[in-house]
Enzyme design. Structure first.
Site, PDB file in Angstrom:
ATOM      1  N   ASP A 247      36.267   3.394  36.946  1.00 54.31           N
ATOM      2  CA  ASP A 247      36.068   4.839  36.906  1.00 54.31           C
ATOM      3  C   ASP A 247      37.444   5.498  36.945  1.00 54.31           C
ATOM      4  O   ASP A 247      38.273   5.195  37.806  1.00 54.31           O
ATOM      5  CB  ASP A 247      35.228   5.254  38.119  1.00 54.31           C
ATOM      6  CG  ASP A 247      34.862   6.732  38.098  1.00 54.31           C
ATOM      7  OD1 ASP A 247      35.510   7.492  37.368  1.00 54.31           O
ATOM      8  OD2 ASP A 247      33.934   7.111  38.816  1.00 54.31           O
ATOM      9  N   ASP A 268      40.526  11.024  26.215  1.00 53.04           N
ATOM     10  CA  ASP A 268      39.527  10.824  25.158  1.00 53.04           C
ATOM     11  C   ASP A 268      38.146  10.580  25.779  1.00 53.04           C
ATOM     12  O   ASP A 268      37.330   9.847  25.220  1.00 53.04           O
ATOM     13  CB  ASP A 268      39.935   9.631  24.281  1.00 53.04           C
ATOM     14  CG  ASP A 268      39.113   9.533  23.009  1.00 53.04           C
ATOM     15  OD1 ASP A 268      38.742  10.580  22.466  1.00 53.04           O
ATOM     16  OD2 ASP A 268      38.842   8.398  22.560  1.00 53.04           O
TER      17      ASP A 268
END
Length: 359
Positions: A247, A268
């Protein structure tokens, strides 16, 4: 059919009735007086037609065939030709416009219809399902397009096609940056396109924190999107890069605490949300958090690159730019618009940097 004047609903119905009756179709007429007619025609094989006559001058004909074979298509085409000819014969002086839309294939083995960011339906030339799997986080599809090559689609959202080098170049600074010997952090980028292009430019180290902690995206792309990612996803570590399946938020917090800094941060992860309620939308909260954490690990003279969204979503883009004024440190930004082939729409990209303060 768009008519110049109000439609005589009864006259339109009488003109077109014989065409459908010749097909052996059963007719049902619904008359709403001031609201016009809806007439349904049903064939024994399950095909049917809806004829909607609006009194203000709009006549709609919708045909749905039972089979999508060549013979069935020809029958539909012939029937539409007869309808158009009869309308022109009967109302030629009153017809302003005739518009025939291409057929939509429902329930096909291959789904060819995907929406643009601003809600327009696009039919792609998809001819093969290359990969279709559900991970714990999302549905992952890779479909083959005759024009665009393999296309990565995550939970119904077109992410990137093999044709879309323009996207990758734009989110890297459009060729204006020198990555030689630089420290780069990529957030997301599970298709491997950004990593593949930056590694070619001889950076000191690229760290990619793969999106959604989703190994299945990486596995699908390294097998089926090699024109985009090359061989960089074959191993999670290379001479000048590493891929972390974690994460990104804890990673960013850890880097900020350690004082680790980057010359470039490339986000992104997700596009700017369409929602116009940034205080209520959790995606906006996520974007603000990513921005703040990214600024904390960005060098004073570094640059942060990210995608925005479709150029038509002006309200959402304006809201995003307003969020930039709420970060913990003052920033400046620029933006450019790029045509991404498989998106079939113009896309906005942002460059953000820390505002230099006078001493």
């Amino acid at each position: 059919f768009s008519l110049n004047l109000a439609a005589d609903c009864n006259a339109v119905l009488k003109a077109l009735q014989p065409i459908f009756q010749e097909q052996g179709m059963t007719e049902t007429v619904h008359n709403w007086e001031d609201h016009g007619y809806l007439v349904t025609y049903i064939k024994k094989n399950g095909s049917f037609a809806n004829l909607r006559i609006h009194p203000h001058g709009l006549v709609l004909v919708d045909l749905q065939g039972y089979n999508d074979d060549m013979k069935g298509r020809e029958e539909v085409e012939q029937l539409l030709n007869k309808v158009e000819e009869r309308m022109k014969e009967s109302f030629h002086s009153n017809i302003k416009r005739v518009k025939r839309l291409p057929a939509i294939l429902r329930g096909g083995v291959i789904d060819r219809y995907w929406p643009t960011a601003d809600g327009r339906l696009v039919e792609y030339d998809i001819d093969e399902v290359v990969y279709d799997e559900d991970s714990p986080f999302q549905n992952i599809k890779i479909l083959h397009s005759k024009q665009f090559g393999n296309i990565l689609i995550l939970s119904g959202d077109v992410n990137l096609a093999e044709s879309d080098l323009a996207y990758t170049q734009a989110i890297m600074g459009s060729g204006k940056e020198d990555y030689t010997g630089k420290e780069v952090l990529i957030l997301g980028g599970g298709d491997g396109g950004i990593l593949y292009e930056i590694v070619k430019l001889k950076p000191k180290m690229v760290t990619m924190v793969a999106s959604n902690i989703d190994q299945m995206v990486i596995d699908g792309c390294k097998k089926h999107m090699r024109k985009t990612c090359g061989d960089v996803l074959d191993n999670l570590k290379g001479e000048c890069y590493q891929v972390l399946i974690e994460d990104c938020i804890p990673v960013l917090k850890r880097y900020a605490k350690e004082g680790r800094m980057f010359d470039y941060v490339i986000n992104d992860l997700t596009a700017v949300p369409i929602s116009t309620s940034p205080e209520e939308d959790s995606t906006w909260e996520f974007l603000r958090l990513i921005l703040d954490l990214s600024m904390k690990v960005l060098k004073q003279d570094g640059k942060y690159f990210t995608q925005g969204n479709c150029i038509n979503l002006t309200d959402a883009l304006t809201l995003y730019e307003e969020q930039l004024s709420r970060l913990y440190c003052p920033v400046e930004f620029s933006k450019e618009t790029v045509c991404v082939p498989s998106y079939m729409e113009l896309w906005v990209f942002y460059t953000i940097w820390k505002k230099q303060t006078d001493i």
